[in-house]
Design a protein around this motif. Structure first.
Motif, short mmCIF file in Angstrom:
data_model
loop_
_atom_site.label_atom_id
_atom_site.label_comp_id
_atom_site.label_asym_id
_atom_site.label_seq_id
_atom_site.Cartn_x
_atom_site.Cartn_y
_atom_site.Cartn_z
N PRO A 1 2.10 14.46 -11.82
CA PRO A 1 1.11 13.41 -11.50
C PRO A 1 -0.01 13.92 -10.60
CG PRO A 1 3.15 13.05 -10.28
CD PRO A 1 3.41 14.18 -11.21
N ASP A 2 -1.15 14.23 -11.21
CA ASP A 2 -2.31 14.73 -10.47
C ASP A 2 -3.56 14.36 -11.27
OD1 ASP A 2 -4.39 16.31 -9.30
OD2 ASP A 2 -2.87 17.67 -8.50
N THR B 1 -5.25 26.03 -17.94
CA THR B 1 -4.52 25.37 -16.88
C THR B 1 -4.82 25.99 -15.53
OG1 THR B 1 -2.33 24.70 -16.09
CG2 THR B 1 -2.47 26.82 -17.17
N PHE B 2 -4.83 25.17 -14.48
CA PHE B 2 -4.93 25.70 -13.12
C PHE B 2 -3.90 25.02 -12.21
CE2 PHE B 2 -7.25 21.83 -12.74
CZ PHE B 2 -7.24 21.49 -11.41
N LEU B 3 -3.36 23.88 -12.67
CA LEU B 3 -2.26 23.23 -11.97
C LEU B 3 -0.96 23.70 -12.59
CD1 LEU B 3 -3.72 19.61 -11.84
CD2 LEU B 3 -3.53 21.18 -9.92
N LYS B 4 0.07 23.80 -11.79
CA LYS B 4 1.36 24.26 -12.32
C LYS B 4 1.89 23.25 -13.33
CE LYS B 4 2.94 27.09 -8.46
NZ LYS B 4 3.98 27.29 -7.43
N PRO B 5 2.22 23.69 -14.54
CA PRO B 5 2.83 22.77 -15.51
C PRO B 5 4.27 22.45 -15.12
CG PRO B 5 2.71 24.99 -16.41
CD PRO B 5 2.03 25.04 -15.08
N LEU C 1 0.81 -1.22 0.00
CA LEU C 1 0.00 0.00 0.00
C LEU C 1 0.85 1.27 0.00
CD1 LEU C 1 -2.86 -1.02 2.47
CD2 LEU C 1 -3.01 -0.77 -0.02
N LYS C 2 2.16 1.13 0.02
CA LYS C 2 3.04 2.31 0.06
C LYS C 2 3.41 2.74 -1.36
CE LYS C 2 5.06 1.05 4.52
NZ LYS C 2 6.25 0.46 5.20
N HIS C 3 2.45 3.28 -2.08
CA HIS C 3 2.74 3.72 -3.45
C HIS C 3 3.60 4.98 -3.44
CE1 HIS C 3 2.30 4.77 -7.65
NE2 HIS C 3 1.78 3.59 -7.86
N PRO C 4 4.66 5.00 -4.25
CA PRO C 4 5.59 6.13 -4.20
C PRO C 4 5.10 7.41 -4.87
CG PRO C 4 6.28 4.56 -5.88
CD PRO C 4 5.12 3.93 -5.17
N THR C 5 4.08 7.31 -5.72
CA THR C 5 3.66 8.48 -6.52
C THR C 5 2.22 8.89 -6.31
OG1 THR C 5 5.17 7.67 -8.25
CG2 THR C 5 3.68 9.46 -8.85
N TRP C 6 1.31 7.93 -6.40
CA TRP C 6 -0.12 8.24 -6.39
C TRP C 6 -0.76 7.87 -5.06
CZ3 TRP C 6 -1.92 10.81 -10.57
CH2 TRP C 6 -1.21 10.69 -11.78
N LYS C 7 -1.75 8.67 -4.68
CA LYS C 7 -2.57 8.32 -3.52
C LYS C 7 -3.90 7.80 -4.03
CE LYS C 7 -4.46 10.12 0.80
NZ LYS C 7 -4.70 11.32 1.63
N ILE D 1 5.61 11.23 -14.81
CA ILE D 1 5.44 12.54 -15.47
C ILE D 1 4.93 12.35 -16.90
CG2 ILE D 1 6.72 14.52 -16.40
CD1 ILE D 1 8.44 14.39 -13.83
N ILE D 2 5.49 11.34 -17.59
CA ILE D 2 4.98 10.96 -18.91
C ILE D 2 3.85 9.96 -18.67
CG2 ILE D 2 5.52 9.93 -21.14
CD1 ILE D 2 7.08 12.49 -20.61
#
Length: 384
Positions: free
Chosen positions: A254-255, A272-276, A187-193, A235-236
């Motif tokens: 990653p969002d 856009t509203f998230l930082k690129p 359950l310890k994913h390094p990138t996504w929740k 990121i890709i």
């Protein structure tokens, strides 16, 4: 033009909560028309206090002990009462398929985060969507990326789809240690929740296997023209290789809010509203071949995609049952692939011609998976 009215199915999950954040942030463009939760009524109560005009249903069936069951009639009533323009389906697992069927039947656009809908019944879903006028827009980050890339570069120019995988928490874990990995490790994913089931699927690469099957059906590409590469930075989100050999990638931090906003705004391109990505800083991108010897679920997924018929249904249900058992401490991590393989050893060459047949094959695969687990471990009593 008025606000786009949105239904969020599975509002308490990761996709649901991110969808609600988008609706809050862009309240001038989107309105929550309705939502569902499975059993988290306290969460629903708070949402109703915030979104006073939203319709609400609980999808939990009071007369069923099966986790995979949802109250389809409740979903149908929610869709009919909400007068929505688009539905985000964030219901996890095979239960989400029945919800997608209801959305398509009524003819609403479907922002689809539920892989199982396409994996198990893609052909039937697309046929019904064509009849009703529904547009299916993928919300999974990988398929949302492919969707954009195909629209940008035209399907006839694309030779290959390249799906990226984060590698999950066991990216660098030696094969011989995987059998000792516990639930808390997976359950310890390094990138996504994400939710528990999808996080474990990421750890085993079953999630990527499902995405391969989904890509085959969603974009009508043969499995031989789909490749998976491990990209730990996430990121890709996916790439396409054109016939001239050039490769184009969709890149962003990653969002999940990005693909959700794109789906809700389709066919327009939202601001856009998230930082690129900031290229004034060092950005590290790695691509590593997947270790299919250590993570055989990916190979099993490719095999199910190539065989077709009901093999994708059997793969999905076997994995779903195995994950449920792993989460309850009934089996080990490496048993996930063993049980899935044992279920796939049966004959699944039949092609479902109706949703009822899909559900019949689900039940058959579930029974075989449970029998295999009981055979391996006499203490593995029925999970539900």
């Amino acid at each position: 033009m008025g606000k786009k009215r949105v239904i969020v199915l599975g509002a308490g999950g990761s996709i649901g909560k991110n969808s609600l954040e988008i609706i809050r942030r862009f309240s001038d463009r989107f309105e929550l028309a309705g939502f569902s939760v499975h059993s988290n009524l306290e969460f629903a109560k708070n949402l109703l206090a915030e979104f006073k005009n939203a319709q609400f249903v609980s999808t939990k069936k009071t007369d069923s002990k099966l986790k995979h069951e949802i109250d389809v009639e409740a979903v149908r009533q929610l869709i009919e009462k909400s007068r929505a323009d688009i539905v985000i389906n964030g219901i996890a697992g095979s239960a989400g398929l029945k919800a997608s069927v209801e959305v398509i039947k009524i003819g609403l656009d479907l922002g689809l985060a539920n892989k199982e809908t396409i994996v198990e019944a893609g052909e039937l879903i697309f046929k019904d969507a064509e009849k009703s006028g529904s547009t299916i827009i993928p919300v999974d980050s990988e398929h949302a990326a492919i969707f954009q890339l195909i629209n940008a570069h035209k399907k006839e120019n694309i030779e290959k789809i390249i799906i990226t995988a984060s590698g999950g928490p066991f990216l660098n874990t030696p094969k011989e240690k995987l059998s000792t990995m516990k639930l808390e490790d997976a359950l310890k994913h390094p990138t996504w929740k994400m939710g528990g089931k999808i996080t474990i699927d990421s750890a085993s690469l079953a999630n990527k296997a499902l995405e391969v099957i989904e890509a085959v059906k969603l974009f009508s590409f043969p499995p031989e023209k789909i490749e998976v590469t491990v990209h730990p930075q996430s990121i890709i989100h996916s790439m396409v290789q054109c016939k001239n050999g050039e490769i184009f990638a969709q890149a962003s931090p990653p969002d999940m809010k990005n693909p959700i906003l794109n789906a809700l705004s389709f066919p327009e391109m939202p601001e856009t509203f998230l930082k690129p990505l900031d290229f004034s800083k060092i950005i590290k991108l790695e691509f590593i071949p997947p270790r299919t010897d250590a993570f055989p679920m990916l190979t099993l997924g490719f095999e199910a995609a190539k065989k077709g018929g009901a093999y994708p249904i059997a793969f999905n249900v076997a994995n779903e049952e195995a994950v449920e058992a792993f989460m309850h401490g009934k089996i080990g991590f490496t048993d996930l692939a063993d049980i899935t393989q044992e279920v796939l050893n049966s004959d699944w060459t039949m092609k479902p011609s109706s949703y009822e047949e899909v559900y019949d094959y689900e039940n058959r695969a579930r029974a075989i998976a449970l029998a295999r687990m009981l055979a391996r471990n006499s203490s593995c009593n029925k999970i539900y």
